[in-house]
Design a protein around this motif. Structure first.
Motif, mmCIF file in Angstrom:
data_model
loop_
_atom_site.group_PDB
_atom_site.id
_atom_site.type_symbol
_atom_site.label_atom_id
_atom_site.label_comp_id
_atom_site.label_asym_id
_atom_site.label_seq_id
_atom_site.Cartn_x
_atom_site.Cartn_y
_atom_site.Cartn_z
ATOM 1 N N THR A 92 0.730 -1.105 0.087
ATOM 2 C CA THR A 92 0.080 0.057 -0.106
ATOM 3 C C THR A 92 0.836 1.308 -0.103
ATOM 4 O O THR A 92 1.882 1.484 0.860
ATOM 5 N N GLY A 94 0.736 5.624 -0.799
ATOM 6 C CA GLY A 94 -0.061 6.939 -0.829
ATOM 7 C C GLY A 94 -0.756 7.268 0.687
ATOM 8 O O GLY A 94 -0.329 6.716 1.616
ATOM 9 N N TYR A 98 -5.364 5.815 -1.169
ATOM 10 C CA TYR A 98 -4.423 4.815 -0.999
ATOM 11 C C TYR A 98 -4.396 3.904 -2.074
ATOM 12 O O TYR A 98 -5.639 3.536 -2.635
ATOM 13 N N VAL A 99 -3.300 3.617 -2.530
ATOM 14 C CA VAL A 99 -3.168 2.567 -3.728
ATOM 15 C C VAL A 99 -2.696 1.290 -3.266
ATOM 16 O O VAL A 99 -1.577 1.143 -2.692
ATOM 17 N N ASN A 260 -11.894 6.578 -7.027
ATOM 18 C CA ASN A 260 -11.818 5.028 -6.697
ATOM 19 C C ASN A 260 -11.527 4.320 -7.826
ATOM 20 O O ASN A 260 -12.304 4.415 -9.026
ATOM 21 N N THR A 306 -4.975 -3.776 -8.927
ATOM 22 C CA THR A 306 -4.646 -2.460 -8.162
ATOM 23 C C THR A 306 -5.988 -1.915 -7.616
ATOM 24 O O THR A 306 -6.726 -1.369 -8.645
ATOM 25 N N THR A 308 -7.718 1.407 -5.754
ATOM 26 C CA THR A 308 -7.286 2.797 -5.279
ATOM 27 C C THR A 308 -8.527 3.189 -4.615
ATOM 28 O O THR A 308 -9.442 3.151 -5.173
#
Length: 314
Positions: A92, A94, A98-99, A260, A306, A308
């Motif tokens: 994770t 960011g 969050y990524v 998102n 992935t 986000t």
């Protein structure tokens, strides 16, 4: 008069075990689901015992095979728990958004999955030692966007109370089919009415051990198999040429709703040669099945997921 249990009042709670089949202090998350048919199955086997008549002797129990599938909505928040179950904990980055980056690892975590059966006096079915055996998705059309999560487990325990009396409620933010984009070879491709993929963990379920009461003693990971297909409007021969020549390419499926984002990237794959055909007077289409692999791409993973969003950790 007692009432029949209603499915809309049933719940599913997911949590991660400390080790296979063992959780010291269960910490659960209440998950949004459409359906779940995870259940034990145990045959009554007939023996060859002779008792002096044609009447059969008492049968005996076989192994208890715990398995089934959950059909879940594809969303930007709760989906992270299912991805963690498939891949393990993400990397994770960011500070919000969050990524979360999920890749194929050497091991998968094991889960407990508890369902609440809402009879007049509710009871709970705790499924221990579960792992995700397959994750699949069909994209396209204007229906509800869903994923199917196939599960394999060890044993089920019935109880009068939940293993976690104060679970966390998973946040939920739905993705829809119209929010999807598809890239082939790094370029957006707008000629595909439908797309699907399947991630198969290659789990070994033939692990029934003496002393485990006919249940699995462990579930071992195998080679990950990643495959799928896409249907394309036949406007040119670009995809057909790649199938004919076994040309390596890539696919990227992405869903975006504001900040998102959910992306599945298949960095190395080849199309199978399966057409085209003439099926009538209307516009021609061609279906291209594909198989992904890892050879030399820097991601070192046959698939990269992935996510986000606003959740700091899974």
């Amino acid at each position: 008069m007692t009432k029949q249990a209603r499915g809309y009042k049933a719940t599913l709670m997911l949590g991660f075990e400390d080790s296979y089949g063992v959780t010291a202090t269960p910490v659960g998350v209440m998950m949004p689901i459409n359906t779940c048919n995870l259940k034990p199955s145990r045959k009554k086997n007939t023996g060859g015992t002779l008792l002096g008549t044609r009447n059969p002797a008492q049968p005996f129990d076989g192994y208890t095979d715990l398995g089934g599938a959950a059909v879940v909505p594809v969303d930007a928040l709760s989906m992270g728990y299912w991805l963690k179950a498939m891949f393990g904990a993400p990397v994770t980055t960011g500070t919000g958004p969050y990524v979360h980056t999920f890749k194929v690892g050497d091991e998968q975590p094991s889960l407990f999955i508890e369902t609440r059966v809402p009879t007049d006096v509710p009871f709970y079915l705790l499924n221990k030692g579960c792992k995700v055996s397959k994750f699949s998705m069909d994209v396209g059309g204007d229906g509800e966007l869903l994923a199917t999560v196939d599960l394999m487990g060890s044993k089920q325990i019935k109880g009068a109370t939940s293993c976690d009396s104060s679970p966390e409620a998973a946040q939920f933010a739905r993705f829809s089919n119209f929010q999807a984009t598809l890239k082939e070879g790094g370029q957006a491709i707008g000629v595909c009415p439908s797309f699907n993929f399947s991630l198969d963990a290659g789990l070994d379920g033939d692990t029934f051990c003496i002393g485990e009461g006919g249940a699995r003693g462990d579930i071992s990971e195998g080679l990950m198999t990643v495959s799928g297909s896409l249907t394309a409007l036949l406007k040119d021969a670009a995809l057909l040429d790649k199938a004919m020549n076994s040309t390596e390419t890539s696919l990227e499926l992405s869903f975006t709703a504001g900040a998102n984002i959910l992306t599945f990237t298949f960095n190395e794959l080849q199309f199978e040669l399966t057409g085209p055909t003439i099926d009538g007077p209307k516009g021609m289409r061609c279906e291209f099945a594909w198989s992904a692999y890892h050879a030399d791409h820097a991601a070192s993973s046959v698939v990269v997921a992935t996510l986000t969003n606003t959740i700091a950790t899974y």
